[in-house]
Design a protein around this motif. Structure first.
Motif, PDB file in Angstrom:
ATOM      1  N   VAL A  82     -22.756   0.363 -15.076  1.00  0.00           N
ATOM      2  CA  VAL A  82     -22.852   1.208 -14.340  1.00  0.00           C
ATOM      3  C   VAL A  82     -21.739   1.217 -13.099  1.00  0.00           C
ATOM      4  CG1 VAL A  82     -24.502   2.074 -12.476  1.00  0.00           C
ATOM      5  CG2 VAL A  82     -25.515   1.189 -14.702  1.00  0.00           C
ATOM      6  N   THR A  83     -21.321   0.397 -12.701  1.00  0.00           N
ATOM      7  CA  THR A  83     -20.450   0.289 -11.698  1.00  0.00           C
ATOM      8  C   THR A  83     -19.041   0.623 -12.498  1.00  0.00           C
ATOM      9  OG1 THR A  83     -21.526  -1.578 -10.500  1.00  0.00           O
ATOM     10  CG2 THR A  83     -19.117  -1.183  -9.929  1.00  0.00           C
ATOM     11  N   GLY A  84     -18.766   0.572 -13.541  1.00  0.00           N
ATOM     12  CA  GLY A  84     -17.504   0.931 -14.386  1.00  0.00           C
ATOM     13  C   GLY A  84     -17.583   2.360 -14.446  1.00  0.00           C
ATOM     14  N   TRP A  85     -18.842   2.914 -14.705  1.00  0.00           N
ATOM     15  CA  TRP A  85     -18.854   4.287 -14.903  1.00  0.00           C
ATOM     16  C   TRP A  85     -18.518   5.087 -13.620  1.00  0.00           C
ATOM     17  CZ3 TRP A  85     -23.732   3.322 -18.219  1.00  0.00           C
ATOM     18  CH2 TRP A  85     -23.189   2.914 -19.438  1.00  0.00           C
ATOM     19  N   ALA A  86     -19.314   4.525 -12.420  1.00  0.00           N
ATOM     20  CA  ALA A  86     -18.872   5.111 -11.039  1.00  0.00           C
ATOM     21  C   ALA A  86     -17.521   5.229 -10.730  1.00  0.00           C
ATOM     22  CB  ALA A  86     -19.568   4.248 -10.018  1.00  0.00           C
ATOM     23  N   PHE A 108     -16.200   5.337  -2.995  1.00  0.00           N
ATOM     24  CA  PHE A 108     -16.906   4.049  -3.465  1.00  0.00           C
ATOM     25  C   PHE A 108     -15.788   3.141  -3.911  1.00  0.00           C
ATOM     26  CE2 PHE A 108     -18.522   1.898  -7.351  1.00  0.00           C
ATOM     27  CZ  PHE A 108     -19.404   1.074  -6.633  1.00  0.00           C
ATOM     28  N   GLU A 109     -15.728   2.038  -3.550  1.00  0.00           N
ATOM     29  CA  GLU A 109     -14.948   0.971  -3.785  1.00  0.00           C
ATOM     30  C   GLU A 109     -15.189  -0.040  -4.830  1.00  0.00           C
ATOM     31  OE1 GLU A 109     -13.228  -0.223  -0.054  1.00  0.00           O
ATOM     32  OE2 GLU A 109     -12.457   1.646   0.561  1.00  0.00           O
ATOM     33  N   THR A 137     -26.714  -0.555  -6.396  1.00  0.00           N
ATOM     34  CA  THR A 137     -27.131  -0.932  -5.432  1.00  0.00           C
ATOM     35  C   THR A 137     -26.857   0.134  -4.325  1.00  0.00           C
ATOM     36  OG1 THR A 137     -27.219  -3.151  -5.604  1.00  0.00           O
ATOM     37  CG2 THR A 137     -26.848  -2.643  -3.294  1.00  0.00           C
ATOM     38  N   TRP A 138     -25.507   0.643  -4.377  1.00  0.00           N
ATOM     39  CA  TRP A 138     -24.862   1.722  -3.404  1.00  0.00           C
ATOM     40  C   TRP A 138     -25.675   3.097  -3.789  1.00  0.00           C
ATOM     41  CZ3 TRP A 138     -22.140   6.013  -5.703  1.00  0.00           C
ATOM     42  CH2 TRP A 138     -21.545   6.772  -4.538  1.00  0.00           C
ATOM     43  N   LEU A 139     -26.155   3.287  -4.971  1.00  0.00           N
ATOM     44  CA  LEU A 139     -26.819   4.401  -5.055  1.00  0.00           C
ATOM     45  C   LEU A 139     -28.134   4.375  -4.429  1.00  0.00           C
ATOM     46  CD1 LEU A 139     -26.894   7.502  -6.369  1.00  0.00           C
ATOM     47  CD2 LEU A 139     -27.737   6.342  -8.652  1.00  0.00           C
ATOM     48  N   LEU A 140     -28.902   3.190  -4.587  1.00  0.00           N
ATOM     49  CA  LEU A 140     -30.260   3.188  -4.129  1.00  0.00           C
ATOM     50  C   LEU A 140     -30.209   2.965  -2.628  1.00  0.00           C
ATOM     51  CD1 LEU A 140     -31.776   0.507  -6.687  1.00  0.00           C
ATOM     52  CD2 LEU A 140     -32.445   3.091  -6.475  1.00  0.00           C
ATOM     53  N   THR A 141     -29.008   2.741  -2.070  1.00  0.00           N
ATOM     54  CA  THR A 141     -29.042   2.848  -0.482  1.00  0.00           C
ATOM     55  C   THR A 141     -28.674   4.071  -0.066  1.00  0.00           C
ATOM     56  OG1 THR A 141     -27.893   0.686  -0.570  1.00  0.00           O
ATOM     57  CG2 THR A 141     -27.498   2.270   1.424  1.00  0.00           C
ATOM     58  N   ILE A 142     -28.052   5.029  -0.815  1.00  0.00           N
ATOM     59  CA  ILE A 142     -28.053   6.544  -0.554  1.00  0.00           C
ATOM     60  C   ILE A 142     -29.468   6.913  -0.675  1.00  0.00           C
ATOM     61  CG2 ILE A 142     -27.162   8.728  -1.461  1.00  0.00           C
ATOM     62  CD1 ILE A 142     -24.394   7.262  -2.054  1.00  0.00           C
ATOM     63  N   ALA A 143     -30.210   6.788  -1.916  1.00  0.00           N
ATOM     64  CA  ALA A 143     -31.640   7.294  -1.962  1.00  0.00           C
ATOM     65  C   ALA A 143     -32.435   6.840  -1.061  1.00  0.00           C
ATOM     66  CB  ALA A 143     -32.092   6.701  -3.431  1.00  0.00           C
ATOM     67  N   ARG A 144     -32.425   5.639  -0.331  1.00  0.00           N
ATOM     68  CA  ARG A 144     -33.134   5.302   0.701  1.00  0.00           C
ATOM     69  C   ARG A 144     -32.810   6.071   1.983  1.00  0.00           C
ATOM     70  NH1 ARG A 144     -33.702   1.564   5.178  1.00  0.00           N
ATOM     71  NH2 ARG A 144     -35.859   0.170   4.666  1.00  0.00           N
ATOM     72  N   ARG A 145     -31.742   6.172   2.170  1.00  0.00           N
ATOM     73  CA  ARG A 145     -31.160   7.474   3.276  1.00  0.00           C
ATOM     74  C   ARG A 145     -31.713   8.757   2.846  1.00  0.00           C
ATOM     75  NH1 ARG A 145     -25.485   6.115   2.860  1.00  0.00           N
ATOM     76  NH2 ARG A 145     -25.585   3.667   3.353  1.00  0.00           N
ATOM     77  N   VAL A 146     -31.660   9.156   1.811  1.00  0.00           N
ATOM     78  CA  VAL A 146     -32.440  10.770   1.617  1.00  0.00           C
ATOM     79  C   VAL A 146     -33.659  10.528   2.031  1.00  0.00           C
ATOM     80  CG1 VAL A 146     -32.767  12.308  -0.360  1.00  0.00           C
ATOM     81  CG2 VAL A 146     -30.687  11.165   0.067  1.00  0.00           C
ATOM     82  N   VAL A 147     -34.673   9.691   1.490  1.00  0.00           N
ATOM     83  CA  VAL A 147     -36.068   9.505   1.964  1.00  0.00           C
ATOM     84  C   VAL A 147     -36.313   9.542   3.422  1.00  0.00           C
ATOM     85  CG1 VAL A 147     -38.115   8.292   1.456  1.00  0.00           C
ATOM     86  CG2 VAL A 147     -36.434   8.709  -0.598  1.00  0.00           C
ATOM     87  N   VAL A 148     -35.498   8.595   4.006  1.00  0.00           N
ATOM     88  CA  VAL A 148     -35.537   8.413   5.359  1.00  0.00           C
ATOM     89  C   VAL A 148     -35.506  10.028   6.150  1.00  0.00           C
ATOM     90  CG1 VAL A 148     -34.572   7.468   7.678  1.00  0.00           C
ATOM     91  CG2 VAL A 148     -35.632   6.027   5.659  1.00  0.00           C
ATOM     92  N   ASP A 149     -34.207  10.598   5.769  1.00  0.00           N
ATOM     93  CA  ASP A 149     -34.067  11.743   6.242  1.00  0.00           C
ATOM     94  C   ASP A 149     -35.024  12.844   5.965  1.00  0.00           C
ATOM     95  OD1 ASP A 149     -31.649  10.687   7.363  1.00  0.00           O
ATOM     96  OD2 ASP A 149     -30.513  11.666   5.657  1.00  0.00           O
ATOM     97  N   ARG A 150     -35.724  12.708   4.692  1.00  0.00           N
ATOM     98  CA  ARG A 150     -36.915  13.630   4.494  1.00  0.00           C
ATOM     99  C   ARG A 150     -37.911  13.421   5.522  1.00  0.00           C
ATOM    100  NH1 ARG A 150     -38.527  16.895   0.044  1.00  0.00           N
ATOM    101  NH2 ARG A 150     -36.280  17.225  -0.322  1.00  0.00           N
ATOM    102  N   ILE A 151     -38.385  12.178   5.495  1.00  0.00           N
ATOM    103  CA  ILE A 151     -39.400  11.727   6.407  1.00  0.00           C
ATOM    104  C   ILE A 151     -39.018  12.294   7.845  1.00  0.00           C
ATOM    105  CG2 ILE A 151     -40.753   9.702   7.351  1.00  0.00           C
ATOM    106  CD1 ILE A 151     -40.301   8.355   4.384  1.00  0.00           C
ATOM    107  N   ARG A 152     -38.159  12.014   8.275  1.00  0.00           N
ATOM    108  CA  ARG A 152     -37.894  12.356   9.598  1.00  0.00           C
ATOM    109  C   ARG A 152     -37.973  14.012   9.937  1.00  0.00           C
ATOM    110  NH1 ARG A 152     -32.826   8.535  10.524  1.00  0.00           N
ATOM    111  NH2 ARG A 152     -33.745   6.533  11.006  1.00  0.00           N
ATOM    112  N   SER A 153     -37.296  14.692   8.922  1.00  0.00           N
ATOM    113  CA  SER A 153     -37.421  16.076   9.095  1.00  0.00           C
ATOM    114  C   SER A 153     -38.824  16.775   8.890  1.00  0.00           C
ATOM    115  CB  SER A 153     -36.308  16.773   7.980  1.00  0.00           C
ATOM    116  OG  SER A 153     -36.991  16.945   6.835  1.00  0.00           O
ATOM    117  N   HIS A 154     -39.686  16.009   8.050  1.00  0.00           N
ATOM    118  CA  HIS A 154     -40.766  16.556   8.179  1.00  0.00           C
ATOM    119  C   HIS A 154     -42.113  16.367   9.115  1.00  0.00           C
ATOM    120  CE1 HIS A 154     -39.892  17.588   3.847  1.00  0.00           C
ATOM    121  NE2 HIS A 154     -40.699  18.495   3.955  1.00  0.00           N
ATOM    122  N   ALA A 155     -41.525  15.097   9.816  1.00  0.00           N
ATOM    123  CA  ALA A 155     -42.258  14.652  10.694  1.00  0.00           C
ATOM    124  C   ALA A 155     -42.252  15.662  11.970  1.00  0.00           C
ATOM    125  CB  ALA A 155     -41.688  13.269  11.366  1.00  0.00           C
ATOM    126  N   VAL A 156     -41.023  16.397  12.149  1.00  0.00           N
ATOM    127  CA  VAL A 156     -40.900  17.155  13.284  1.00  0.00           C
ATOM    128  C   VAL A 156     -41.124  18.854  12.993  1.00  0.00           C
ATOM    129  CG1 VAL A 156     -39.043  15.849  14.326  1.00  0.00           C
ATOM    130  CG2 VAL A 156     -38.392  17.663  12.937  1.00  0.00           C
TER     131      VAL A 156
END
Length: 197
Positions: A7-11, A65-66, A73-92
């Protein structure tokens, strides 16, 4: 696919403009991203949007990406930020439902008779009973198969904290299952609901 090196090689190849590598990277990681954002967000209806947003951000960031961590792991970290951003935007900005009886409407559109459907629903119910940080650690390590160190990187906490959260999640899930099995068949849903409260 669980081969982090591939996966890392493909990235890394995709970073250089290899379109086939982009396709392989997305195919190899798509199921994990889908499972993770579904469980983390608690909103199955938003899954497709969250997955798409994750890949949009990841593909835009791919040139930077280096390969210091695995691409998964890098991608799931991005996914986590996406979810957090969505939750924050829907909270307001709360959304209005088109129907007063949202639960019945949701149940009507759920597929029935699919092999493993009941078990999947039961697992989803059990996971929602967990505290969010325990659920996230459990999903990353037990459902997605991420090593504890990689899960710690995604969650931004020490490895020991991930281990502790997974252990506590397991204990809670065993207790919930034990309570549900002791309950009469008609009372199982109430037993699960009582355990959540």
């Amino acid at each position: 696919m669980r081969d982090d090196e591939a996966v890392t090689g493909w990235a890394l190849a995709a970073r250089g403009g290899d379109e086939r590598a982009v396709e392989q990277f997305v195919r190899a990681t798509q199921l994990d991203v889908r499972r993770y954002v579904t469980h983390l967000s608690g909103d199955p209806q938003a899954t497709d949007d969250l997955v798409q947003d994750t890949y949009v951000r990841a593909l835009r960031s791919l040139p930077r990406f280096e390969g210091r961590s695995s691409a998964r792991t890098w991608l799931l970290t991005i996914a986590r930020r996406v979810v957090v951003d969505r939750i924050r935007s829907h909270a307001v900005r709360p959304r209005l439902a088109a129907t007063d009886d949202w639960q019945s409407a949701a149940e009507r559109v759920q597929p029935r008779g699919v092999p493993g459907f009941d078990e999947g629903v039961a697992l989803a119910d059990l996971l929602t009973a967990l505290a969010p940080e325990r659920r996230e650690a459990f999903v990353l390590t037990q459902l997605l198969g991420l090593p504890y160190a990689a899960a710690a990187g995604v969650m931004g906490c020490p490895v020991g904290t991930v281990r502790s959260r997974v252990a506590r999640a397991r204990e809670a899930l065993v207790a919930l299952l034990t309570d549900a099995e002791r309950a009469e068949p008609g009372d199982r849903s109430r037993a699960l609901a009582g355990a959540v409260a």
